[in-house]
Design a protein around this motif. Structure first.
Motif, mmCIF file in Angstrom:
data_model
loop_
_atom_site.group_PDB
_atom_site.id
_atom_site.type_symbol
_atom_site.label_atom_id
_atom_site.label_comp_id
_atom_site.label_asym_id
_atom_site.label_seq_id
_atom_site.Cartn_x
_atom_site.Cartn_y
_atom_site.Cartn_z
ATOM 1 N N THR A 119 62.519 102.993 58.629
ATOM 2 C CA THR A 119 62.390 104.248 57.893
ATOM 3 C C THR A 119 63.186 105.319 58.618
ATOM 4 O O THR A 119 63.396 105.233 59.837
ATOM 5 C CB THR A 119 60.910 104.680 57.777
ATOM 6 N N LEU A 120 63.633 106.333 57.872
ATOM 7 C CA LEU A 120 64.338 107.465 58.483
ATOM 8 C C LEU A 120 63.367 108.567 58.885
ATOM 9 O O LEU A 120 63.775 109.555 59.508
ATOM 10 C CB LEU A 120 65.390 108.018 57.526
ATOM 11 N N LEU A 163 65.199 98.049 56.083
ATOM 12 C CA LEU A 163 64.354 99.184 55.710
ATOM 13 C C LEU A 163 63.083 98.641 55.085
ATOM 14 O O LEU A 163 63.127 97.646 54.363
ATOM 15 C CB LEU A 163 65.059 100.076 54.691
ATOM 16 N N THR A 178 66.186 108.603 52.475
ATOM 17 C CA THR A 178 66.785 107.301 52.771
ATOM 18 C C THR A 178 67.942 107.010 51.819
ATOM 19 O O THR A 178 68.986 106.482 52.237
ATOM 20 C CB THR A 178 65.727 106.195 52.671
ATOM 21 N N TRP A 181 70.891 108.877 52.939
ATOM 22 C CA TRP A 181 71.410 108.275 54.179
ATOM 23 C C TRP A 181 72.219 107.024 53.873
ATOM 24 O O TRP A 181 73.298 106.823 54.439
ATOM 25 C CB TRP A 181 70.239 107.948 55.100
#
Length: 231
Positions: A119-120, A163, A178, A181
């Protein structure tokens, strides 16, 4: 093993064990004798080999890879998992040296290595896997991920990023972040694979994420990742 203690991984509680180099080399020789000229290092964190705890030992990793490269008839060597926290302890020159010394590296366009980004959202990751972030501030997680991928790509590796969709506490904003990104990395040499959250043991309050729970945002992210992968 790994021993990071992440809530979403079956290897989390198994401590990492480092086999002696001579045993590893003997195992490779056994496979060669049996007719297999290629090998895969199934490590949960290849770059921690020879280290102490969370501290890496670049000399031990480089020495092992160089000794592997001197084995006659070993034509190809593929490594497996790498952790952001571990990779960042290597200099770009050390990473490039490892990539160059992998048997068959010059013929292998896709020397892939799996990087668990998950995860970001650093705060969310810290709540589920604090050891992956270590002592770094949670809000620095995205930049640390970016630096890890840049170093690996510049060293000649092909990162395969994982992810996790549906982590406990995930919000729509997390998915949008995400998605943005992923778009920033679409033209770089890497692949990104979304997988579903599934706890190693049943969790009544945090059940496994299923396809029936996918939102439009999840589907868009999934599609973006696979368009990138197919490209």
């Amino acid at each position: 093993g790994c021993g990071w203690g992440c809530d979403f991984c079956v290897m989390a509680e198994l401590p990492m064990f480092h086999f002696e180099p001579d045993l590893i080399l003997a195992d490779l020789q056994t496979n060669l004798t049996g007719g297999s000229p290629a090998a895969l290092s199934t490590s949960e964190d290849f770059f921690r080999y020879g280290g102490q705890g969370h501290q890496v030992n670049p000399d031990a990793v480089i020495d092992l890879v160089e000794r592997m490269g001197r084995i006659p008839r070993l034509q190809f060597m593929q490594i497996d998992h790498a952790n952001v926290r571990s990779v960042l302890q290597f200099t770009p020159r050390e990473l490039a040296r490892i990539r160059d010394q992998l048997p068959g590296s010059r013929q292998n366009r896709y020397a892939w290595v799996n990087v668990g980004v998950e995860t970001l959202n650093g705060q969310l990751l810290h709540s589920l896997a604090p050891a992956k972030i270590g002592g770094a501030p949670a809000d620095e997680w995205p930049s640390r991920v970016d630096e890890t991928l840049r170093r690996l790509i510049e060293a000649g590796f092909f990162p395969v990023v994982s992810l996790i969709l549906g982590l406990p506490g995930e919000t729509p904003d997390d998915i949008r972040t995400t998605q943005a990104w992923v778009h920033r990395w679409k033209e770089r040499p890497l692949s990104i694979f979304p997988i579903f959250y599934e706890p190693p043991t049943p969790q009544p309050h945090h059940p496994a994420f299923t396809i029936d729970q996918m939102s439009r945002l999840h589907l868009d992210l999934f599609q973006t990742c696979y368009e990138m992968n197919f490209q």
